[in-house]
Design an enzyme around this catalytic site. Sequence first.
Site, PDB file in Angstrom:
ATOM      1  N   ASP A  55       0.814  -1.202   0.000  1.00 13.16           N
ATOM      2  CA  ASP A  55       0.000   0.000   0.000  1.00 13.16           C
ATOM      3  C   ASP A  55       0.854   1.263   0.000  1.00 13.16           C
ATOM      4  O   ASP A  55       0.481   2.276  -0.585  1.00 13.16           O
ATOM      5  CB  ASP A  55      -0.932  -0.002   1.216  1.00 13.16           C
ATOM      6  CG  ASP A  55      -2.060  -1.011   1.076  1.00 13.16           C
ATOM      7  OD1 ASP A  55      -2.179  -1.638   0.001  1.00 13.16           O
ATOM      8  OD2 ASP A  55      -2.827  -1.186   2.045  1.00 13.16           O
ATOM      9  N   ASP A 160      -2.649  14.874  21.196  1.00 17.48           N
ATOM     10  CA  ASP A 160      -1.473  14.527  20.398  1.00 17.48           C
ATOM     11  C   ASP A 160      -1.640  14.841  18.921  1.00 17.48           C
ATOM     12  O   ASP A 160      -0.673  14.770  18.162  1.00 17.48           O
ATOM     13  CB  ASP A 160      -1.161  13.035  20.552  1.00 17.48           C
ATOM     14  CG  ASP A 160      -0.497  12.719  21.882  1.00 17.48           C
ATOM     15  OD1 ASP A 160      -0.297  13.661  22.677  1.00 17.48           O
ATOM     16  OD2 ASP A 160      -0.188  11.538  22.127  1.00 17.48           O
ATOM     17  N   ASN A 174      -6.356   6.285  10.771  1.00 17.00           N
ATOM     18  CA  ASN A 174      -7.636   6.550  11.427  1.00 17.00           C
ATOM     19  C   ASN A 174      -8.081   5.390  12.302  1.00 17.00           C
ATOM     20  O   ASN A 174      -8.522   5.579  13.449  1.00 17.00           O
ATOM     21  CB  ASN A 174      -8.689   6.842  10.356  1.00 17.00           C
ATOM     22  CG  ASN A 174     -10.107   6.792  10.890  1.00 17.00           C
ATOM     23  OD1 ASN A 174     -10.582   7.709  11.553  1.00 17.00           O
ATOM     24  ND2 ASN A 174     -10.802   5.704  10.589  1.00 17.00           N
ATOM     25  N   LEU A 175      -7.972   4.181  11.773  1.00 14.11           N
ATOM     26  CA  LEU A 175      -8.395   2.999  12.520  1.00 14.11           C
ATOM     27  C   LEU A 175      -7.514   2.778  13.746  1.00 14.11           C
ATOM     28  O   LEU A 175      -8.003   2.445  14.828  1.00 14.11           O
ATOM     29  CB  LEU A 175      -8.360   1.769  11.610  1.00 14.11           C
ATOM     30  CG  LEU A 175      -8.851   0.449  12.210  1.00 14.11           C
ATOM     31  CD1 LEU A 175     -10.310   0.554  12.630  1.00 14.11           C
ATOM     32  CD2 LEU A 175      -8.672  -0.690  11.213  1.00 14.11           C
ATOM     33  N   SER A 176      -6.201   2.997  13.595  1.00 13.02           N
ATOM     34  CA  SER A 176      -5.277   2.841  14.719  1.00 13.02           C
ATOM     35  C   SER A 176      -5.586   3.813  15.852  1.00 13.02           C
ATOM     36  O   SER A 176      -5.348   3.510  17.023  1.00 13.02           O
ATOM     37  CB  SER A 176      -3.832   3.044  14.247  1.00 13.02           C
ATOM     38  OG  SER A 176      -3.476   2.086  13.282  1.00 13.02           O
TER      39      SER A 176
END
Length: 290
Positions: A55, A160, A174-176
């Site tokens: 990716d 952060d 985003n998912l993390s």
Amino acid sequence: MHQYLRVVSLVKKRGSKRAQELGRQVHSFLVRQGIKVIEETVPKDCDLVIVLGGDGTLLHIAESAYRADAPILGVNLGGLGYLTEIQIEEIEKVIMSAIRGVADLEKRMLLKVEVLDSECKSCATYCVLNEVAILRGSYGKVINIPTWAEGAFLTTYRGDGLIISTPTGSTAYNLSAGGPILHPRMEAMILTPVCPFALSARPIILPADSELEVCMEGFGSEGGVGASAQSPPFYVEIDGKLVHGVKSKYKLVVKRAPGHLKLISSPSSGYFKILREKLGWAGHLHQSDP
């Protein structure tokens, strides 16, 4: 038979012997079909971009493919493969379908990010497939990120950082950070705070035609001790690449980019199958795929 491909860009993962070897095979196959092959760059007359890697390799070339209006055929040689979903054994079949003009295409929304300096003069413009992230620097201090949506003040994110993501990028940073997964064919923007100071700060999904204005204000009232020009309080990343020269009081204007990026889909792997495999969902144990 009408041939839909005349010029193909072949992009290989840097430093990968596997990608280099596969690239030689794909190059030879394309030449045998009477197709001109350009390696590592995307010319304006490009009809297709073939990416051999992961990716990250696809993200590196996505803006060039978008500007050339050339579909991307991503072959997965990496670990994730949310974007590069074509398997090695499918390459020739999928290329032939592209040559005949019958390959399955998915249109993906992009973001346009404009950097404005402290005098609101435009410094740079970027196209974004996954996300733009404003993140704190090395001091570990809370940063303030005042944010406006559609001309109205939304809030000042304190923590952060802040991620502004496309649906395609919803399974990335985003998912993390705890943001939601959106189907990549959706049209929306996702705002996800990173380690927010306030527990009430939550991800929000906005319409795709929203215009956002984000100010790099710097440290909050708790921080700033020891800050210097050598170590700024924040930094900006676009699709994982550092944006240089962004300073305090600069702004980002984020809106939907015109048109779409086109990706060629795998004939054997649907989106939900990819989700199950990559996220390790238990559903992959059930042999229920059609």
